[in-house]
Write an enzyme that holds these catalytic residues in place. Structure first.
Site, PDB file in Angstrom:
ATOM      1  N   HIS A  88       8.571 -29.444  11.532  1.00 44.02           N
ATOM      2  CA  HIS A  88       7.697 -30.124  10.565  1.00 44.02           C
ATOM      3  C   HIS A  88       8.477 -31.273   9.932  1.00 44.02           C
ATOM      4  O   HIS A  88       9.691 -31.406  10.147  1.00 44.02           O
ATOM      5  CB  HIS A  88       7.226 -29.137   9.491  1.00 44.02           C
ATOM      6  N   HIS A  90       8.573 -33.840   6.065  1.00 46.87           N
ATOM      7  CA  HIS A  90       8.105 -34.076   4.694  1.00 46.87           C
ATOM      8  C   HIS A  90       8.044 -35.580   4.459  1.00 46.87           C
ATOM      9  O   HIS A  90       8.984 -36.291   4.801  1.00 46.87           O
ATOM     10  CB  HIS A  90       9.067 -33.465   3.671  1.00 46.87           C
ATOM     11  N   GLU A  95      15.352 -33.449   2.065  1.00 49.49           N
ATOM     12  CA  GLU A  95      15.867 -32.079   2.145  1.00 49.49           C
ATOM     13  C   GLU A  95      17.320 -32.081   2.611  1.00 49.49           C
ATOM     14  O   GLU A  95      17.701 -32.839   3.514  1.00 49.49           O
ATOM     15  CB  GLU A  95      14.998 -31.267   3.112  1.00 49.49           C
ATOM     16  N   HIS A 133      12.160 -31.682  11.595  1.00 48.99           N
ATOM     17  CA  HIS A 133      13.320 -30.774  11.566  1.00 48.99           C
ATOM     18  C   HIS A 133      12.882 -29.325  11.699  1.00 48.99           C
ATOM     19  O   HIS A 133      11.737 -28.970  11.425  1.00 48.99           O
ATOM     20  CB  HIS A 133      14.142 -30.981  10.286  1.00 48.99           C
TER      21      HIS A 133
END
Ligand SMILES: *[C@@H]1O[C@H](CO)[C@@H](O)[C@H](O)[C@H]1NC(C)=O
Ligand SMILES: *[C@@H]1O[C@H](CO)[C@@H](O)[C@H](O)[C@H]1NC(C)=O
Ligand SMILES: *[C@@H]1O[C@H](CO)[C@@H](O)[C@H](O)[C@H]1NC(C)=O
Ligand SMILES: *[C@@H]1O[C@H](CO)[C@@H](O)[C@H](O)[C@H]1NC(C)=O
Ligand SMILES: *[C@@H]1O[C@H](CO)[C@@H](O)[C@H](O)[C@H]1NC(C)=O
Ligand SMILES: *[C@@H]1O[C@H](CO)[C@@H](O)[C@H](O)[C@H]1NC(C)=O
Ligand SMILES: *[C@@H]1O[C@H](CO)[C@@H](O)[C@H](O)[C@H]1NC(C)=O
Ligand SMILES: *[C@@H]1O[C@H](CO)[C@@H](O)[C@H](O)[C@H]1NC(C)=O
Ligand SMILES: *[C@@H]1O[C@H](CO)[C@@H](O)[C@H](O)[C@H]1NC(C)=O
Length: 370
Positions: A88, A90, A95, A133
């Site tokens: 997925h 973001h 992150e 990732h």
């Protein structure tokens, strides 16, 4: 010991340090993470968390406790033959993956350049926005330390979880949890597709590469064999093996070695992330008072860290976290020979950047012998 405090224009010297406190007699130590911004410290494994398959997610810093500056996430799990999460990306959250204990593998893909690394304790991987990732937990007792900016991302894990975690023995994770690949892999593809409201965009077409040799792929990469540079912009994913990244020595008050993972350059001044290793305070050292314009959190990685603020002396051990709101005056030092902690700061100018600015480039993770 004498510590000199500078508060505004006035200088004070205390003949003795502030009283040592514990969770039983402190206004700073807490057993639950606060729901609004205040100075606090919480011991390892006390932070509330939730169950996602075999993984336990704990949140010693949350959106509400940091005014949404960043969240700190500790993930404990056994090894698994499956990915820990479906691939997925973001769009608004940056992150950061750090290996606190055990072993896990991380994959990143951006600009059609797929990379993977097997992370050992102390290794780091940067996952900027819009980077596909995924990860896989490899060793039986693994703890990942995640830093996500801005804060509040823990809401996703509560939404995915089968319940809040509780253990009267403070076990890192439940050893009896089922290893079925269903639960170990976290949410199904159909569930993850409903998660865009949490800034999770499933990438079902991503196919992780399994051709890593000596913990890295593609083969033209350097992993535990030579130096790792940080990205030169705020968009490119990168990895830093423990002690192979940039290093700085600060000699102002004893010795400190600062190893930045994220500086203002990599975060567009949104946050900084570093490890700071410090020697034992000597009796004739004046420990300076620090005050910063951004919120900060420290998590102890090795040794024992002393933090004094609001008239209390906190003694933090491995995995303990202290949250220091912006504009809070504090001092920190080590009373043991070697203490290392993770520093997360809001904005581009935190303790780490101040120590680096007053320090020098240095090619060792340890300080001089005299
Ligand atoms: C707080 O409690 C700890 C542990 O019980 C004790 O060592 C310490 O002296 C206490 N501090 C104060 C200020 O009462
Ligand atoms: C991430 O991608 C989205 C959609 O293309 C875009 O709107 C956003 O600006 C990107 N974020 C960053 C930080 O580049
Ligand atoms: C789980 O913990 C969260 C955060 O502390 C809380 O908001 C929620 O109510 C808890 N859920 C249950 C079922 O206890
Ligand atoms: C593991 O799976 C079995 C069979 O599905 C179930 O009875 C048991 O409660 C599960 N254990 C846990 C800890 O979830
Ligand atoms: C992997 O590591 C071994 C042992 O250090 C070394 O001999 C070998 O050349 C490495 N392979 C590659 C492809 O780097
Ligand atoms: C390594 O090879 C990939 C293609 O597999 C290429 O895209 C990348 O730029 C190369 N990286 C370096 C550091 O040479
Ligand atoms: C920095 O933070 C701002 C405000 O939250 C956000 O709009 C921006 O995308 C972030 N940029 C990077 C590169 O982190
Ligand atoms: C400070 O103390 C250390 C030993 O703890 C000593 O080596 C050093 O010379 C002292 N420095 C000064 C300025 O007194
Ligand atoms: C910081 O704290 C000082 C002293 O408590 C106060 O005078 C000042 O207004 C604060 N600044 C901010 C930006 O909160």
């Amino acid at each position: 010991m004498r510590y000199s405090f500078t508060l505004g224009a006035a200088a004070f010297a205390f003949a003795t340090a502030a009283p040592v406190t514990s969770p039983s007699n402190s206004s700073i130590w807490v057993t639950e993470v606060p729901t609004s911004v205040r100075p606090y410290a919480i011991q390892h494994y006390l932070a509330g968390g939730c169950v996602v398959g075999q993984q336990i997610y704990r949140f010693p810093v949350t959106g509400p406790s940091s005014d949404y500056a960043f969240s700190l996430i500790q993930t404990n799990a056994p090894g698994s033959t499956a990915l820990g999460v479906l691939p997925h990306l973001h769009e608004v959250h940056y992150e950061n993956f750090f290996n606190f204990r055990g072993r896990f593998q991380l994959w990143t893909d951006k600009y059609d350049d797929q990379n993977t690394r097997v992370l050992l304790p102390g290794d780091y991987g940067a996952v900027p926005h819009n980077t596909t990732h995924t990860f896989q937990i490899l060793d039986p007792d693994t703890e990942m330390l995640g830093v996500i900016q801005p804060g509040g991302f823990e809401n996703l894990f509560y939404a995915l979880s089968s319940g809040n975690y509780s253990s009267t023995t403070l076990s890192p994770y439940d050893p009896s949890a089922n290893a079925s690949s269903d639960s170990a892999a976290g949410p199904s593809a159909s569930l993850i597709a409903t998660l865009e409201g949490f800034d999770v965009y499933a990438q079902p077409d991503f196919s992780p590469r399994y051709d890593a040799i000596n913990g890295t792929a593609p083969s033209n990469t350097t992993w535990h064999t030579g130096s790792n540079a940080l990205a030169t912009d705020a968009y490119t994913p990168y990895f830093v093996a423990k002690d192979y990244g940039p290093k700085y020595l600060n000699s102002q008050n004893g010795y400190q070695v600062i190893q930045p993972f994220v500086t203002a350059t990599q975060s567009a001044s949104n946050f900084t992330l570093s490890t700071i290793t410090t020697d034992r305070v000597s009796s004739n050292t004046t420990v300076p008072t620090r005050t910063f314009v951004g919120h900060a959190a420290f998590e102890v990685l090795e040794g024992q860290l002393q933090v004094e603020m609001l008239g209390e002396k906190l003694s933090l051990l491995q995995g303990d976290v202290v949250f220091i709101p912006r504009n809070t005056s504090y001092i920190y030092y080590s009373e043991v020979a070697y203490t290392k902690f993770m520093h997360v700061g809001q904005g581009g100018e935190g303790l780490d950047s101040a120590l680096i600015a007053a320090g020098e480039s240095w090619d060792s993770p340890v300080w001089p012998t005299s």
